[in-house]
Design an enzyme around this catalytic site. Structure first.
Site, PDB file in Angstrom:
ATOM      1  N   TYR A 120       0.828  -1.199   0.000  1.00 41.89           N
ATOM      2  CA  TYR A 120       0.000   0.000   0.000  1.00 41.89           C
ATOM      3  C   TYR A 120       0.869   1.257   0.000  1.00 41.89           C
ATOM      4  O   TYR A 120       1.405   1.675   1.032  1.00 41.89           O
ATOM      5  CB  TYR A 120      -0.931   0.013   1.209  1.00 41.89           C
ATOM      6  CG  TYR A 120      -1.834  -1.195   1.335  1.00 41.89           C
ATOM      7  CD1 TYR A 120      -2.184  -1.962   0.224  1.00 41.89           C
ATOM      8  CD2 TYR A 120      -2.348  -1.583   2.574  1.00 41.89           C
ATOM      9  CE1 TYR A 120      -3.004  -3.074   0.340  1.00 41.89           C
ATOM     10  CE2 TYR A 120      -3.180  -2.681   2.705  1.00 41.89           C
ATOM     11  CZ  TYR A 120      -3.502  -3.423   1.585  1.00 41.89           C
ATOM     12  OH  TYR A 120      -4.314  -4.521   1.710  1.00 41.89           O
ATOM     13  N   HIS A 180       0.262 -12.304   1.501  1.00 38.52           N
ATOM     14  CA  HIS A 180      -0.531 -11.387   0.689  1.00 38.52           C
ATOM     15  C   HIS A 180      -0.544 -11.799  -0.786  1.00 38.52           C
ATOM     16  O   HIS A 180       0.497 -11.827  -1.438  1.00 38.52           O
ATOM     17  CB  HIS A 180       0.062  -9.975   0.832  1.00 38.52           C
ATOM     18  CG  HIS A 180      -0.854  -8.878   0.411  1.00 38.52           C
ATOM     19  ND1 HIS A 180      -0.438  -7.566   0.294  1.00 38.52           N
ATOM     20  CD2 HIS A 180      -2.172  -8.871   0.096  1.00 38.52           C
ATOM     21  CE1 HIS A 180      -1.461  -6.811  -0.067  1.00 38.52           C
ATOM     22  NE2 HIS A 180      -2.517  -7.575  -0.204  1.00 38.52           N
TER      23      HIS A 180
END
Length: 321
Positions: free
Chosen positions: A48, A141
């Site tokens: 992010y 992830h």
């Protein structure tokens, strides 16, 4: 796993400048608003904003008692200088900006790495960005194309850290239910984060994954409950999974909104409440980029929803009965 999770958590991708930039002050205000509203789960990732989300989240939480919140980050993408050699999962665009959806300079790039050493290095670097000694939850992830390395190296590395007490819980976060179910069957994960696959318009996660999680005692964190925008407003429009919403889905969302309206409920209010109806779902993680967005979400989840709404939606074949 004995880890307290608030029913609603704060997703920190937007404060990593997802799509559009926000200032440090705006990001801090969003985190403060979430904490003050009772959100005690905070989720971030190196992906992010090329680490910006982790840095901002850590700074905003620095004055809070560490035991008062639960923090989750992720592994699988290492951040390396853009001019370093190696295969990237997101390289610099022609404008010198990140090309993975975040409005940040592309001075770093992402390199897929689910190896044991890569996982430990990723967590160490995340802790440095967060300014913390420990995190509570670490999720593998997006291992969609990396099953073998993720299950043979990343998971054992995280399980070892859990056994050592370095982290409290380990799991996997993905946009698909099938591989998450495989992780639940074949490993001893504590939780999974399921993005966009258990929502008002997509309940594919309920076919196998959610019952399996309930059977195995694995907690589910439901993310992407607005399906990237389709369910974010009472008049459905915009995107579904970050692409233009197909007309059949728009029509279905409008039918759901019409039923909601008969009960005095808005579509985003129902979208936020729906996942928690399943006993496997422990928390709904909602992204926000400003204190205003947090306040809106907090107000929505505070409003009661008539039980008849769910029965009527099921009667019209819009959600499972």
């Amino acid at each position: 796993m004995n880890l307290p999770l608030s029913e609603y958590g704060f997703g920190a991708a937007p404060i990593g400048n997802l799509f559009t930039a926000v200032s440090d002050a705006e990001a801090a205000a969003a985190v403060d608003a979430a904490y003050d509203a009772g959100f005690r789960l905070f989720d971030t990732a190196p992906h992010y904003g090329l680490g910006l989300s982790e840095r901002r989240l850590g700074a905003a939480l620095a004055g809070r008692p560490r035991a008062s919140y639960t923090l989750s980050t992720k592994v699988g993408r290492l951040l390396v200088p853009s001019d370093a050699d190696g295969g990237a999962s997101g390289a610099r665009g022609s404008t010198g900006r990140d090309d993975q959806g975040f409005d940040v300079p592309a001075d770093l790039r992402r390199v897929w790495d689910f190896s044991r050493d890569g996982v430990r290095r990723s967590l160490e670097e995340s802790l440095a960005r967060l300014g913390l000694d420990t995190v509570d939850i670490v999720l593998i992830h997006d291992p969609d194309d990396h099953w073998e390395q993720a299950v043979s190296q990343a998971y054992p590395a995280l399980a070892e850290l859990r056994d050592q007490g370095v982290v409290k819980a380990v799991g996997v976060g993905m946009n698909q239910a099938g591989m998450l179910a495989r992780f639940v069957r074949e490993t001893d994960v504590d939780m999974v984060m399921l993005a966009g696959r258990y929502t008002l318009v997509d309940q594919s996660g309920a076919e196998e994954l959610l019952p399996l999680c309930r059977e195995r005692g694995v907690s589910v964190l439901a993310a992407g409950v607005f399906n990237s925008g389709l369910l974010a407003t009472h008049d459905p429009s915009g995107t579904y999974d970050y692409a233009p919403a197909p007309e059949p889905l728009l029509a279905r969302a409008r039918r759901i909104a019409a039923v909601c309206e008969r009960h005095g409920v808005t579509l985003p209010q129902a979208a936020l409440a729906f996942p928690l109806r399943h006993p496997a779902v422990a928390s709904v993680v909602v992204g926000a980029r400003s204190a205003g967005e947090v306040a809106r979400n907090a107000a929505l989840v505070a409003r009661p929803i008539p039980g008849d709404l769910w029965a009527d939606l099921a009667a019209e074949g819009l959600i499972p009965g």
